[in-house]
Design an enzyme around this catalytic site. Sequence first.
Site, PDB file in Angstrom:
ATOM      1  N   LYS A 110       0.851  -1.194   0.000  1.00 50.56           N
ATOM      2  CA  LYS A 110       0.000   0.000   0.000  1.00 50.56           C
ATOM      3  C   LYS A 110       0.880   1.235   0.000  1.00 50.56           C
ATOM      4  O   LYS A 110       1.999   1.200   0.517  1.00 50.56           O
ATOM      5  CB  LYS A 110      -0.895   0.019   1.251  1.00 50.56           C
ATOM      6  CG  LYS A 110      -2.121   0.878   1.111  1.00 50.56           C
ATOM      7  CD  LYS A 110      -3.209   0.138   0.370  1.00 50.56           C
ATOM      8  CE  LYS A 110      -4.496   0.898   0.318  1.00 50.56           C
ATOM      9  NZ  LYS A 110      -5.615   0.002  -0.008  1.00 50.56           N
TER      10      LYS A 110
HETATM   11  N1  GLU Z   1      -7.445   0.142  -3.114  1.00 55.21           N
HETATM   12  C1  GLU Z   1      -8.206  -1.031  -3.384  1.00 55.21           C
HETATM   13  C2  GLU Z   1      -8.260  -1.932  -2.161  1.00 55.21           C
HETATM   14  O1  GLU Z   1      -8.073  -1.487  -1.056  1.00 55.21           O
HETATM   15  C3  GLU Z   1      -7.772  -1.748  -4.652  1.00 55.21           C
HETATM   16  C4  GLU Z   1      -6.373  -2.304  -4.629  1.00 55.21           C
HETATM   17  C5  GLU Z   1      -5.916  -2.862  -5.973  1.00 55.21           C
HETATM   18  O2  GLU Z   1      -6.712  -3.001  -6.878  1.00 55.21           O
HETATM   19  O3  GLU Z   1      -4.724  -3.176  -6.039  1.00 55.21           O
HETATM   20  O4  GLU Z   1      -8.572  -3.075  -2.252  1.00 55.21           O
END
Ligand code: GLU
Length: 422
Positions: A110
Amino acid sequence: MPVAVHDELNVYASAEARFETAAQKLHLEEGVYRFLKYPDKEITVYIPVVLDSGHLEVFVGYRVLHSSVRGPGKGGIRFAPDVTLDEVRALAAWMTWKCAVVNIPFGGAKGGVICDPEKLSKSELERVTRRYTASLCDWFGPERDIPAPDIGTDEQTMAWVMDTYSMHVRHATTAVVTGKPLDLGGSRGRKEATGRGLMICCDKALKKFGLAPQNCRVIVQGFGNVGSQASLLMHQAGYRIIGIADVHGGFYNEKGIDIPKLHDWVYTQRKPLPDFPGGGEKTTAQEILFRPCDILMPAATENQITAQNAHRLDCRILCEGANGPTTSHADPIVAKKGIFVIPDILANAGGVTVSYFEWVQDRQGFFWREQEVNERLQDIMEQSFDQVVRYAETHDVDNRIAAYILAIDRVARALKLRGFYA
Ligand code: GLU
């Protein structure tokens, strides 16, 4: 290990508490436990950006790679004024467990930048994004770590990430990032994917309760990409959305809210949600959580349901669209009320699942029809839902801990097969 009371709102502590409980139930070996508890890598980057005024500002950004045991790191980039490293750590770990719950070949990561996207111009946001990406060019890559949108970032942000990375590596690399625009290697159905995954989970839960969507009252907190797409799809499928609110406020209306009109109001006319005419009784994003309904869907941000307010919930099903909307301290209160929880790492996994499809399509250079994307998504979400519910029964735990057990078990098995390179 119990978490200290003052830590309730620390999402990393919340994530750890669930990990600990699940690891204990799973009798995870001490060494493996220690390895999975900590992230692989963390980085802080300082991002100098010349603002439109000519003033030089230095933004702080993070990227945490929690795990690459099952594949490259995967996870969004969040732009928000209150981002912290602990939050990014928790979100990265949740990505590892989420990808493992739906059994897609990714680890977890993240990113975050401390900035207020509402106060920055488009070109300032572009410069922040490009410089952040340039600082992380050695980390990112289709086989290393693949970012995606999250709170405060969108398709355009992802297009800038793709372009910046591609300029550095000297060839167009669409698979380095997902959630891109359709015209730039994006996938059909990605925009709706998190909302669609939430609806698929609700459909499954309703079958368990013997309820039809037509008799099901839904309250959604949040009207960003997740909340707006989930409410739109569920409205189309016959669910009655009786409450909706974003950070500025919203409505409660027993008769149901006209979601397509509201969507048009917010996303086409670009007007504030609380000014929508005829929405119903005015309420706040916090208060809407406690109105009576069948499905409550917090789809905004973390720490909405806490030990202080969980006793006020009045729903049968809690379907978590956001990451970490319920604190670990609230879990036992929610369980005691007999609420059926569809935990975040299962419920909102539709987004990363279609991100996986996007990555596959980019690498193949061959793009699928929307129906194919949606059918594959439905298969994965339904199977994962069934597996979590089955794990809850066999391990005699709630759905959240069952999802963690399923995920940790999968990651631990892959880890043991790989062994420890020394
Ligand atoms: N931000 C989204 C989540 O928390 C998508 C993450 C992604 O597609 O890599 O799942």
